[in-house]
Structure formats: C-alpha cells, structure tokens
Motif scaffolding. Structure first.
Motif, PDB file in Angstrom:
ATOM      1  N   GLU A  12       0.679  -1.092   0.156  1.00 58.17           N
ATOM      2  CA  GLU A  12       0.282  -0.132   0.094  1.00 58.17           C
ATOM      3  C   GLU A  12       0.870   1.388   0.004  1.00 58.17           C
ATOM      4  O   GLU A  12       0.577   2.206  -0.758  1.00 58.17           O
ATOM      5  CB  GLU A  12      -1.003  -0.103   1.086  1.00 58.17           C
ATOM      6  CG  GLU A  12      -2.009   1.061   0.979  1.00 58.17           C
ATOM      7  CD  GLU A  12      -2.858   0.891   2.121  1.00 58.17           C
ATOM      8  OE1 GLU A  12      -2.703   1.219   3.338  1.00 58.17           O
ATOM      9  OE2 GLU A  12      -3.891  -0.053   2.133  1.00 58.17           O
ATOM     10  N   GLN A  13       1.879   1.292   0.844  1.00 66.57           N
ATOM     11  CA  GLN A  13       2.857   2.325   0.796  1.00 66.57           C
ATOM     12  C   GLN A  13       3.401   2.571  -0.605  1.00 66.57           C
ATOM     13  O   GLN A  13       3.796   3.580  -0.988  1.00 66.57           O
ATOM     14  CB  GLN A  13       3.994   2.015   1.980  1.00 66.57           C
ATOM     15  CG  GLN A  13       5.150   3.207   2.028  1.00 66.57           C
ATOM     16  CD  GLN A  13       6.216   2.637   2.698  1.00 66.57           C
ATOM     17  OE1 GLN A  13       6.201   1.579   3.272  1.00 66.57           O
ATOM     18  NE2 GLN A  13       7.261   3.544   2.877  1.00 66.57           N
ATOM     19  N   ARG A  14       3.602   1.670  -1.471  1.00 68.20           N
ATOM     20  CA  ARG A  14       4.409   1.642  -2.790  1.00 68.20           C
ATOM     21  C   ARG A  14       3.419   1.992  -3.767  1.00 68.20           C
ATOM     22  O   ARG A  14       3.669   2.073  -4.959  1.00 68.20           O
ATOM     23  CB  ARG A  14       5.005   0.425  -2.978  1.00 68.20           C
ATOM     24  CG  ARG A  14       6.329  -0.120  -2.031  1.00 68.20           C
ATOM     25  CD  ARG A  14       7.355   0.991  -2.382  1.00 68.20           C
ATOM     26  NE  ARG A  14       8.750   0.694  -1.745  1.00 68.20           N
ATOM     27  CZ  ARG A  14       9.153   1.310  -0.568  1.00 68.20           C
ATOM     28  NH1 ARG A  14       8.355   2.135  -0.216  1.00 68.20           N
ATOM     29  NH2 ARG A  14      10.129   0.801  -0.098  1.00 68.20           N
ATOM     30  N   GLY A  15       2.163   2.041  -3.364  1.00 63.82           N
ATOM     31  CA  GLY A  15       0.930   2.207  -4.388  1.00 63.82           C
ATOM     32  C   GLY A  15       0.608   0.914  -5.172  1.00 63.82           C
ATOM     33  O   GLY A  15       0.302   1.272  -6.403  1.00 63.82           O
ATOM     34  N   ILE A  16       0.940  -0.169  -4.706  1.00 61.28           N
ATOM     35  CA  ILE A  16       0.669  -1.466  -5.225  1.00 61.28           C
ATOM     36  C   ILE A  16      -0.710  -1.996  -4.586  1.00 61.28           C
ATOM     37  O   ILE A  16      -0.730  -1.987  -3.423  1.00 61.28           O
ATOM     38  CB  ILE A  16       1.802  -2.401  -5.012  1.00 61.28           C
ATOM     39  CG1 ILE A  16       3.230  -1.668  -5.774  1.00 61.28           C
ATOM     40  CG2 ILE A  16       1.606  -3.771  -6.017  1.00 61.28           C
ATOM     41  CD1 ILE A  16       4.456  -2.423  -5.584  1.00 61.28           C
ATOM     42  N   GLY A  17      -1.339  -2.678  -5.578  1.00 58.35           N
ATOM     43  CA  GLY A  17      -2.542  -3.250  -5.073  1.00 58.35           C
ATOM     44  C   GLY A  17      -2.247  -4.393  -3.925  1.00 58.35           C
ATOM     45  O   GLY A  17      -1.224  -5.269  -3.930  1.00 58.35           O
ATOM     46  N   VAL A  18      -2.928  -4.269  -2.608  1.00 61.73           N
ATOM     47  CA  VAL A  18      -2.719  -5.376  -1.555  1.00 61.73           C
ATOM     48  C   VAL A  18      -2.941  -6.885  -2.080  1.00 61.73           C
ATOM     49  O   VAL A  18      -2.532  -7.555  -1.408  1.00 61.73           O
ATOM     50  CB  VAL A  18      -3.610  -4.705  -0.331  1.00 61.73           C
ATOM     51  CG1 VAL A  18      -2.847  -3.532   0.135  1.00 61.73           C
ATOM     52  CG2 VAL A  18      -4.849  -4.615  -0.598  1.00 61.73           C
ATOM     53  N   GLY A  19      -3.623  -6.883  -3.190  1.00 61.80           N
ATOM     54  CA  GLY A  19      -4.027  -8.254  -3.662  1.00 61.80           C
ATOM     55  C   GLY A  19      -2.677  -9.001  -4.229  1.00 61.80           C
ATOM     56  O   GLY A  19      -2.868 -10.154  -4.158  1.00 61.80           O
ATOM     57  N   TRP A  20      -1.650  -8.265  -4.303  1.00 63.08           N
ATOM     58  CA  TRP A  20      -0.348  -8.895  -4.897  1.00 63.08           C
ATOM     59  C   TRP A  20       0.182  -9.614  -3.592  1.00 63.08           C
ATOM     60  O   TRP A  20       1.268 -10.204  -3.730  1.00 63.08           O
ATOM     61  CB  TRP A  20       0.453  -7.756  -5.230  1.00 63.08           C
ATOM     62  CG  TRP A  20       0.156  -7.306  -6.951  1.00 63.08           C
ATOM     63  CD1 TRP A  20      -0.293  -6.302  -7.265  1.00 63.08           C
ATOM     64  CD2 TRP A  20       0.548  -8.533  -7.682  1.00 63.08           C
ATOM     65  NE1 TRP A  20      -0.452  -6.572  -8.572  1.00 63.08           N
ATOM     66  CE2 TRP A  20       0.203  -7.750  -9.247  1.00 63.08           C
ATOM     67  CE3 TRP A  20       1.316  -9.506  -8.043  1.00 63.08           C
ATOM     68  CZ2 TRP A  20       0.247  -8.374 -10.331  1.00 63.08           C
ATOM     69  CZ3 TRP A  20       1.388 -10.022  -9.283  1.00 63.08           C
ATOM     70  CH2 TRP A  20       0.912  -9.393 -10.500  1.00 63.08           C
ATOM     71  N   SER A  21      -0.209  -9.312  -2.301  1.00 58.83           N
ATOM     72  CA  SER A  21       0.542  -9.982  -1.240  1.00 58.83           C
ATOM     73  C   SER A  21       0.232 -11.445  -1.303  1.00 58.83           C
ATOM     74  O   SER A  21       1.215 -12.257  -0.839  1.00 58.83           O
ATOM     75  CB  SER A  21      -0.098  -9.590   0.092  1.00 58.83           C
ATOM     76  OG  SER A  21      -1.433  -9.683   0.236  1.00 58.83           O
ATOM     77  N   GLY A  22      -0.678 -11.958  -1.697  1.00 60.32           N
ATOM     78  CA  GLY A  22      -0.757 -13.551  -1.828  1.00 60.32           C
ATOM     79  C   GLY A  22       0.062 -14.238  -2.769  1.00 60.32           C
ATOM     80  O   GLY A  22       0.682 -14.827  -2.392  1.00 60.32           O
ATOM     81  N   PRO A  23       0.089 -13.697  -4.017  1.00 58.52           N
ATOM     82  CA  PRO A  23       0.955 -14.376  -5.036  1.00 58.52           C
ATOM     83  C   PRO A  23       2.448 -14.054  -4.410  1.00 58.52           C
ATOM     84  O   PRO A  23       3.180 -15.114  -4.759  1.00 58.52           O
ATOM     85  CB  PRO A  23       0.794 -13.331  -6.272  1.00 58.52           C
ATOM     86  CG  PRO A  23      -0.708 -13.099  -6.125  1.00 58.52           C
ATOM     87  CD  PRO A  23      -1.025 -12.669  -4.704  1.00 58.52           C
ATOM     88  N   LEU A  24       2.687 -12.862  -3.903  1.00 57.44           N
ATOM     89  CA  LEU A  24       4.277 -12.696  -3.451  1.00 57.44           C
ATOM     90  C   LEU A  24       4.541 -13.692  -2.399  1.00 57.44           C
ATOM     91  O   LEU A  24       5.782 -14.162  -2.424  1.00 57.44           O
ATOM     92  CB  LEU A  24       4.574 -11.232  -3.005  1.00 57.44           C
ATOM     93  CG  LEU A  24       4.201 -10.142  -4.190  1.00 57.44           C
ATOM     94  CD1 LEU A  24       4.249  -8.766  -3.359  1.00 57.44           C
ATOM     95  CD2 LEU A  24       5.250 -10.341  -5.099  1.00 57.44           C
TER      96      LEU A  24
END
Length: 417
Positions: A237-249
C-alpha cells in the motif's frame, strides 16, 4: 549425495501423515479470521482467536515434547492429534459460540498436537539411512513449503465459496487422517527414554537448555518469515501497489523455500553448520531489506523468492545442528522446543513491526525487524562458538565430550565436525 535413499513407501506414508498434521497448522490463523469476520468486531475477534491458537502451540510444544517417550511415541502422538481434531471440530461445528468458548477450542487445537512436528521429524530420521538424514529433512522442508503455499488459497476458497466454517472442518478431517496414518508408521523411534533424563546423563531439561543458541537462530529465521507475511500488505500500500499482490508474492516466497530446501539436499556443503547458518541468515536479511526498499512489484517478488530460498536453508542447518548437539533420546523434545522458539520469534518480530507501524512507515518497520533478527543471529552464533570451545577444551584436557551447555555427556559437537 542424492535423494535416492529417501524414495520409499514408508517415506511416502510419512509424507501423507505429515501433510494431515501440518496443513491444519498452516490454515488455522487465516481460517479463524474468516470464521468470525462477519460478527461484530470480527477482525479483532479473529486476531484474538489466532493469538489463542499460537499461544497453545508455543506452550504445548515444549511441555508435550519433553513428555514424548520413544517406546510410546505413536500412542502419545495419536492422542495429541486426536485432541487437536476435537479442537478444530469444535470451532467448525459451533462457529457462533461465545468468544471465550471459541478461544478455548483454538487453544486446544494449537496446543494438543504441538509435539507432532518434533515427533514426526524424529520418526522420519528412523525411516532413512543415517547418511541421508539431510536429504530427508530437505524433503520435509519441500513438503511444508508446498503446504504453506497451498493453504491460504484453500482457506479463502472454502470460506468464501462454501462456508466460513469450511476450512476448520477440513482441518479437523486432515488431522484425523494423520491419526490414522500413524498406524502405518513405526510405533517408536530409537534412543533412550526422554522422560526427564537422557540415558545416564543429566536431566533432559538441562540438556535442552544447553542447546539454546540453536533455538535462538531458529527463532530468528522464522522471525523474518513472519515479518514478511505481516507487514507486506502495508508495504504494498505504501508503494502504491494493490494489496491483492500480497498473496502471490508470499506464495512465491514459499515456492522459493521449497526450491532452497531441494538444492540444499543435493550435496554436502563446506564449512561448519553454524557458519552456514549465519551466512544464510545474513543473505535472507539482505533480501527482506531489499524487499522493503525496492519500489517495483517485480523487484519485491524477486527479493522475496530469494529470501525464501535462503531462509529454508537456514532452518535446515538449525535442524541438523540439533542432531549434532542433542543425544538421540532428546531429539523429539529438542525439535518441539525449536518449534516453540520459532513461534516466539515469529510473534516477537510481528509485534515489534505492528507497534512500529503506528509511528513509522512499513518499510521502516521491516528494516527494524531485520535489525532485531540480525542481533538474534549474532547472539546465537556467539553461543554456539562458546559451546564448541568448551567441548574442545574438555576433549583436549582428556575429560571427554560434554553435553551442550558444558555439563555432563553429550554427542556430536559441531566444533569437531
């Protein structure tokens, strides 16, 4: 060194049993959040239930692990897993119960089977030749990486697509399956009675306490994993990236862990175990720090995959170190204490990061957690060096070997490797 000696019907049976015992552990925290999220204050209640579950694990692992006896191993493990099944079943059958009742079920589900990890790992060592123990532990790490990669998707899919209680009922079924699987494995492992003393040597508790440096570095290793999991959504969120990416990462990090475990088991590696551990921990710390500093999604993904690869190797060195510093009769208890110590490390770093998130940026919280992890690694390494020097001094003076911690008789000092 190859994996040839690990490929057998008994090891396959062990793997199926271990999946049944460990997948509920990986599913539980997220499943508890989904179970109550639609109730008033659901997310806070979910966090409390998850904390109760983890407290059960942290308390149950050392207490029950120290009571495991080689000649009754299967029965003791089966009882713990059966009671854990009841805990998960209670959560799934009574999702609307009073929060205190749910917390009690969660505590039982976490605590009762907490010694199973150490017991099953010890049984695995009995199923392969001594020369292939490192490969067997690598197979275990690969298996667990797969479990942790699949579990979040399984929980979310069942909770959202079927029913919030679905993941808990699946966890109960899997744990019951592991109870049945135990009867296809050896009913005991080698070594003496672990109930209070190790052979004719000092009390078990003193032997286990003497191995504290191994536990400290093991806790540091899992602390980095916890740091990545708990702070990653806020970092994105701080980087402006969708939090939905946390799962794949995080799935990528788990896949990296499986790859690292596989590579570690392919060959023998130079240097002492404690040296390898420090190098791998330093590398993991650098990767997690880079993930906190890199602005692009692809860069964060690469850093986390590399971090997972190195972190699994670090955990393997800790398990192998326990085999060096503990007598065979104390291994199951030692693995259980390591399990509890890792949980403490996970919780401690997560708590630090959570507190810092209120006053600092997510990237700063991650870097602070990395610093704490490096301090823990340094303390553990210092303790292992001191122990090895004591062993060498005792051998040089003709006094024989000493057990970890410098008292009594022990086995396999790493300094003699």
């Amino acid at each position: 060194m190859t994996y040839r000696d690990v490929v057998s019907r008994q090891v396959l049976t062990w793997a199926c049993t271990a999946i049944g015992a460990r997948m509920p552990v990986a599913m539980a925290p997220l499943a508890l959040v989904f179970l109550v999220r639609e109730r008033p204050g659901g997310y806070s209640l979910g966090a409390i239930l998850a904390a109760a579950y983890v407290l059960g694990e942290i308390g149950g692992a050392p207490v029950l692990g120290m009571r495991l006896r080689p000649e009754r191993a299967r029965v003791q493990l089966a009882v713990g897993l059966a009671v854990g099944t009841v805990g998960f079943l209670g959560l799934g059958v009574f999702p609307g119960a009073h929060p205190a009742v749910l917390a009690g079920f969660a505590f039982v589900a976490g605590g009762a089977p907490a010694a199973a990890t150490g017991g099953l790992r010890t049984l695995l060592g009995e199923l392969v030749p001594a020369r292939s123990v490192a490969q067997a532990l690598s197979v275990e790490s690969i298996l667990m990486a797969g479990v942790w990669a699949v579990s979040p998707a399984a929980v979310a899919g069942l909770a959202l697509g079927v029913a919030p209680r679905g993941p808990l009922l699946l966890a109960a079924g899997l744990m019951a399956w592991s109870v049945a699987g135990l009867w296809l494995l050896p009913d005991r492992w080698g070594g003496g009675d672990t109930g209070g003393a190790v052979g004719d040597g000092p009390p078990l508790l003193r032997v286990l306490v003497g191995a504290w440096p191994v536990y400290v570095v093991g806790a540091a290793s899992l602390a980095l994993l916890g740091l990545s999991e708990l702070v990653l959504p806020a970092l994105l969120e701080q980087r402006g990236i969708g939090v939905g990416w946390s799962g794949p990462l995080l799935t990528g990090m788990a896949v990296g862990g499986g790859l690292g475990a596989f590579v570690y088991g392919l060959r023998g590696w130079p240097g002492l175990l404690r040296t390898r551990s420090v190098v791998l921990m330093a590398g993991t710390s650098v990767c997690v720090a880079l993930a906190a500093l890199i602005p692009a999604t692809a860069g964060i993904a690469v850093a986390l995959v590399m971090g997972g690869t190195l972190q699994s190797g670090a955990m393997l060195t800790r398990n192998l170190s326990l085999r060096e510093v503990l007598p065979p009769g104390a291994l199951a208890a030692g693995y259980s204490v390591m399990y509890a110590a890792s949980g403490v490390g996970y919780a401690a770093t997560g708590s630090l990061a959570g507190a810092l998130l209120k006053v600092a940026a997510p990237s700063t919280a991650i870097l602070a957690g990395v610093c704490l992890t490096l301090v823990m690694t340094g303390v553990g390494w210092w303790g292992e060096v001191r122990r090895a020097r004591r062993v060498q001094c005792a051998e040089g003076s003709g006094g024989g070997t000493v057990e970890p911690g410098g008292v009594g008789a022990g086995v396999g000092a790493e300094g003699a490797k």
